[in-house]
Design a protein around this motif. Structure first.
Motif, PDB file in Angstrom:
ATOM      1  N   ARG A 147       0.851  -1.196   0.000  1.00 26.47           N
ATOM      2  CA  ARG A 147       0.000   0.000   0.000  1.00 26.47           C
ATOM      3  C   ARG A 147       0.881   1.237   0.000  1.00 26.47           C
ATOM      4  O   ARG A 147       1.815   1.340   0.795  1.00 26.47           O
ATOM      5  N   LEU A 148       0.580   2.161  -0.904  1.00 22.73           N
ATOM      6  CA  LEU A 148       1.250   3.451  -0.988  1.00 22.73           C
ATOM      7  C   LEU A 148       0.250   4.523  -0.599  1.00 22.73           C
ATOM      8  O   LEU A 148      -0.870   4.557  -1.121  1.00 22.73           O
ATOM      9  N   SER A 149       0.650   5.407   0.303  1.00 22.82           N
ATOM     10  CA  SER A 149      -0.237   6.448   0.797  1.00 22.82           C
ATOM     11  C   SER A 149       0.502   7.783   0.754  1.00 22.82           C
ATOM     12  O   SER A 149       1.678   7.857   1.107  1.00 22.82           O
ATOM     13  N   PHE A 150      -0.182   8.835   0.317  1.00 21.84           N
ATOM     14  CA  PHE A 150       0.448  10.162   0.307  1.00 21.84           C
ATOM     15  C   PHE A 150      -0.608  11.252   0.165  1.00 21.84           C
ATOM     16  O   PHE A 150      -1.757  10.992  -0.220  1.00 21.84           O
ATOM     17  N   ASP A 151      -0.186  12.477   0.488  1.00 17.04           N
ATOM     18  CA  ASP A 151      -0.968  13.674   0.197  1.00 17.04           C
ATOM     19  C   ASP A 151      -0.280  14.395  -0.948  1.00 17.04           C
ATOM     20  O   ASP A 151       0.952  14.348  -1.083  1.00 17.04           O
ATOM     21  N   ILE A 152      -1.064  15.104  -1.769  1.00 18.70           N
ATOM     22  CA  ILE A 152      -0.496  15.756  -2.950  1.00 18.70           C
ATOM     23  C   ILE A 152      -1.136  17.124  -3.140  1.00 18.70           C
ATOM     24  O   ILE A 152      -2.347  17.283  -3.004  1.00 18.70           O
ATOM     25  N   GLU A 153      -0.288  18.101  -3.441  1.00 17.56           N
ATOM     26  CA  GLU A 153      -0.742  19.437  -3.795  1.00 17.56           C
ATOM     27  C   GLU A 153      -0.045  19.842  -5.086  1.00 17.56           C
ATOM     28  O   GLU A 153       1.166  19.667  -5.225  1.00 17.56           O
TER      29      GLU A 153
ATOM     30  N   SER B 271     -11.258  17.191  -7.448  1.00 18.19           N
ATOM     31  CA  SER B 271     -10.060  17.855  -6.927  1.00 18.19           C
ATOM     32  C   SER B 271      -9.493  18.795  -7.978  1.00 18.19           C
ATOM     33  O   SER B 271      -9.460  18.486  -9.169  1.00 18.19           O
ATOM     34  N   LYS B 272      -9.033  19.954  -7.530  1.00 14.96           N
ATOM     35  CA  LYS B 272      -8.479  20.957  -8.422  1.00 14.96           C
ATOM     36  C   LYS B 272      -7.051  21.275  -8.007  1.00 14.96           C
ATOM     37  O   LYS B 272      -6.640  21.023  -6.882  1.00 14.96           O
ATOM     38  N   THR B 273      -6.298  21.851  -8.958  1.00 13.42           N
ATOM     39  CA  THR B 273      -4.949  22.279  -8.616  1.00 13.42           C
ATOM     40  C   THR B 273      -5.037  23.353  -7.534  1.00 13.42           C
ATOM     41  O   THR B 273      -5.978  24.145  -7.488  1.00 13.42           O
ATOM     42  N   GLY B 274      -4.055  23.358  -6.671  1.00 13.40           N
ATOM     43  CA  GLY B 274      -4.065  24.278  -5.540  1.00 13.40           C
ATOM     44  C   GLY B 274      -4.696  23.697  -4.305  1.00 13.40           C
ATOM     45  O   GLY B 274      -4.566  24.244  -3.208  1.00 13.40           O
ATOM     46  N   GLU B 275      -5.388  22.570  -4.443  1.00 14.59           N
ATOM     47  CA  GLU B 275      -5.985  21.883  -3.309  1.00 14.59           C
ATOM     48  C   GLU B 275      -5.110  20.702  -2.897  1.00 14.59           C
ATOM     49  O   GLU B 275      -4.453  20.080  -3.729  1.00 14.59           O
ATOM     50  N   CYS B 276      -5.123  20.394  -1.624  1.00 18.25           N
ATOM     51  CA  CYS B 276      -4.398  19.223  -1.127  1.00 18.25           C
ATOM     52  C   CYS B 276      -5.384  18.062  -0.994  1.00 18.25           C
ATOM     53  O   CYS B 276      -6.493  18.239  -0.479  1.00 18.25           O
ATOM     54  N   PHE B 277      -5.004  16.888  -1.491  1.00 22.02           N
ATOM     55  CA  PHE B 277      -5.879  15.735  -1.360  1.00 22.02           C
ATOM     56  C   PHE B 277      -5.049  14.489  -1.072  1.00 22.02           C
ATOM     57  O   PHE B 277      -3.832  14.474  -1.245  1.00 22.02           O
ATOM     58  N   HIS B 278      -5.733  13.455  -0.610  1.00 25.05           N
ATOM     59  CA  HIS B 278      -5.075  12.236  -0.133  1.00 25.05           C
ATOM     60  C   HIS B 278      -5.315  11.085  -1.103  1.00 25.05           C
ATOM     61  O   HIS B 278      -6.396  10.961  -1.676  1.00 25.05           O
ATOM     62  N   VAL B 279      -4.293  10.237  -1.271  1.00 24.77           N
ATOM     63  CA  VAL B 279      -4.387   9.085  -2.166  1.00 24.77           C
ATOM     64  C   VAL B 279      -3.922   7.835  -1.441  1.00 24.77           C
ATOM     65  O   VAL B 279      -2.890   7.850  -0.745  1.00 24.77           O
ATOM     66  N   ASP B 280      -4.679   6.749  -1.556  1.00 26.45           N
ATOM     67  CA  ASP B 280      -4.285   5.417  -1.081  1.00 26.45           C
ATOM     68  C   ASP B 280      -4.291   4.470  -2.265  1.00 26.45           C
ATOM     69  O   ASP B 280      -5.292   4.388  -2.991  1.00 26.45           O
ATOM     70  N   VAL B 281      -3.189   3.758  -2.477  1.00 21.04           N
ATOM     71  CA  VAL B 281      -3.060   2.796  -3.570  1.00 21.04           C
ATOM     72  C   VAL B 281      -2.787   1.431  -2.959  1.00 21.04           C
ATOM     73  O   VAL B 281      -1.795   1.250  -2.243  1.00 21.04           O
ATOM     74  N   ILE B 282      -3.667   0.464  -3.213  1.00 18.02           N
ATOM     75  CA  ILE B 282      -3.517  -0.890  -2.675  1.00 18.02           C
ATOM     76  C   ILE B 282      -3.296  -1.851  -3.834  1.00 18.02           C
ATOM     77  O   ILE B 282      -4.087  -1.898  -4.778  1.00 18.02           O
TER      78      ILE B 282
ATOM     79  N   GLU C 133       3.803  21.843 -10.973  1.00 18.12           N
ATOM     80  CA  GLU C 133       4.574  21.927  -9.740  1.00 18.12           C
ATOM     81  C   GLU C 133       3.856  21.062  -8.721  1.00 18.12           C
ATOM     82  O   GLU C 133       2.681  21.311  -8.418  1.00 18.12           O
ATOM     83  N   ALA C 134       4.529  20.043  -8.237  1.00 19.12           N
ATOM     84  CA  ALA C 134       3.856  19.046  -7.389  1.00 19.12           C
ATOM     85  C   ALA C 134       4.606  18.853  -6.090  1.00 19.12           C
ATOM     86  O   ALA C 134       5.845  18.787  -6.072  1.00 19.12           O
TER      87      ALA C 134
END
Length: 474
Positions: free
Chosen positions: A347-353, A414-425, A461-462
């Protein structure tokens, strides 16, 4: 062993959720495909679980199609469908039990279509519930309404006072827009809204839902009317009275039943989808508008929670690396970052902006340092969607092949400029992705194994934050 249940020597088909005495007891249609013998016959099977990770099987010996199970005054009632071949005709059947193990069919309760409101062949998948508003039992089912065109898919309706004798009623939902029957219907109330769930196998091939303030409609189509991709089918819901879950199956591509595979390709990623596979369960939740979204079941995340030390290797781009975070500014190009090798279950988990007018970011799976052949989850902000791209498309020969990623794209708000969370299983050949505990994307990955996780950004820009990689608990 996969994180997602599949019976030994067979596959899991349509699930019939049920909860009883503190235990989830979802039934399912077990299909042995080419492994049938005296000890392995298709049937309804009951699972028992408290966490949707560990299951015990109980064979009911009932042979038939999808239906429902209810408990009334200490007696369990099973409604299911059977199929007559010559002439072709479907029937709805009734069986009872005092213990969920031994079932007694009631032949005199068997009944077919009326041939007036409904067609005789698509008459199946009964779902029975008590209707408080009318003080009687309702049965909804997959059907086709009589009509001029072949676009006659509907959710039918019968009513009863005693669970034995049923009167035919006009469909509860009949948009007359699909060339199929609306399979495995389910109906429930959450807050002020009623929800009608069904699956379509023509025009669209997904589990859909509609919502209404009344059982009599009108049934509204929400902006996002699905729970997952084409690889989450025949889904129905169940509840313990507090949480509601949606149960579907992720199909295999082992048999290639429809034979649309490209000539000369000897893998499975281009095979057509089969009927049946592994059990996938999402937890449902409701937003302030009455729309439904899904998130991972906490116990599933907990089962893959042994944290690994993060390894990060920049391949292209000027990455800035810190503990559990990585950022890159690549407004006119593509930057790739290689992460840890995958285990059988990871499982890979992260937040992205992210910023950038044409930005896209994503996750690579089963890739090596070439960052070429592998699988990709691409979040495309310009198109407001998340899409799965298979390794077949990423090679120089990719344009010669039909991509086979129909209905494996998911809408994103989700839009650019927003922070959101991703879980990959990733568990075996199964991939399930969750974004912001709202949107799920499931599929299969057969032909490419091993390799690593990766992250990338294109024209963006990520900033990837709180990067964590887990393996399955021993």
């Amino acid at each position: 062993m996969s994180l997602y249940f599949r019976p030994e020597k067979g596959v899991l088909g349509d699930v019939i959720p049920f909860y009883d005495n503190g235990v989830f007891k979802p039934f399912y249609l077990r299909n042995y495909r080419g492994n049938r013998d005296a000890n392995h016959q298709d049937s309804w099977v009951m699972l028992s679980t408290t966490d949707h990770v560990h299951f015990t099987e109980h064979d009911t010996k009932i042979v038939g199609g999808t239906g429902s199970v209810i408990k009334v005054d200490g007696i369990y009632h099973m409604f299911f469908c059977t199929f007559q071949v010559m002439p072709e005709k479907n029937y709805i059947n009734h069986a009872v039990s005092t213990n969920l193990d031994t079932w007694t069919e009631i032949p005199e309760d068997r009944f077919a279509s009326d041939n007036q409101i409904y067609a005789p062949v698509h008459w199946r998948d009964p779902f029975v519930f008590w209707c408080e508003e009318e003080n009687c039992w309702w049965m909804i089912f997959a059907a086709q309404k009589q009509g001029m065109t072949t676009r006659r898919g509907c959710v039918g309706l019968c009513k009863s006072d005693d669970l034995h004798h049923w009167s035919y009623c006009d469909p509860i939902y009949a948009p007359m827009n699909a060339q199929c029957a609306f399979e495995c219907p389910d109906l429930f109330k959450m807050g002020d809204w009623y929800y009608l769930v069904f699956s379509s196998y023509a025009d669209r091939y997904q589990t859909l839902y509609r919502k209404s303030r009344s059982l009599n409609g009108p049934w509204e189509t929400p902006e996002i009317d699905t729970f997952d991709t084409r690889a989450f089918y025949a889904a129905k819901t169940g509840t313990d009275g507090v949480h509601r879950y949606v149960y579907g199956w992720n199909p295999t591509r082992e048999n290639n039943e429809h034979h649309f595979d490209p000539i000369g390709y000897d893998g499975k990623d281009c095979n057509t989808w089969d009927w049946g596979g592994n059990l996938i369960v999402h937890e449902l939740w409701q937003d302030e508008n009455g729309d439904l979204f899904v998130k991972p079941v906490p116990s599933v995340l907990e089962a893959v929670s042994e944290e690994e030390i993060i390894s990060m290797k920049p391949l292209t781009g000027e990455w800035k690396l810190a503990e559990n975070s990585a950022s890159v500014n690549t407004p006119y190009g593509y930057s790739a970052l290689l992460l840890n090798p995958l285990n059988e279950t990871s499982r890979l988990s992260f937040d992205i902006e992210t910023t950038g007018e044409a930005a896209s970011v994503g996750v690579a799976i089963h890739v090596d340092e070439s960052f070429a052949v592998g699988y990709y989850i691409n979040i495309d902000f310009a198109r407001s969607c998340m899409e799965f791209k298979s390794g077949v498309r990423m090679t120089e020969r990719g344009g010669q092949m039909f991509p086979y990623e129909v209905e494996l794209e998911r809408p994103l708000s989700s839009k650019t400029g927003e922070c959101f969370h991703v879980d990959v299983i990733v568990s075996g050949t199964i991939l399930e992705v969750y974004v912001d505990n709202r949107i799920a994307l499931g599929t299969r990955m057969f032909d490419i194994t091993g390799g690593n996780f990766g992250l990338y950004a294109s024209d963006a820009e990520a900033n990837f934050m709180n990067i964590q990689i887990f393996k399955k608990k021993i």
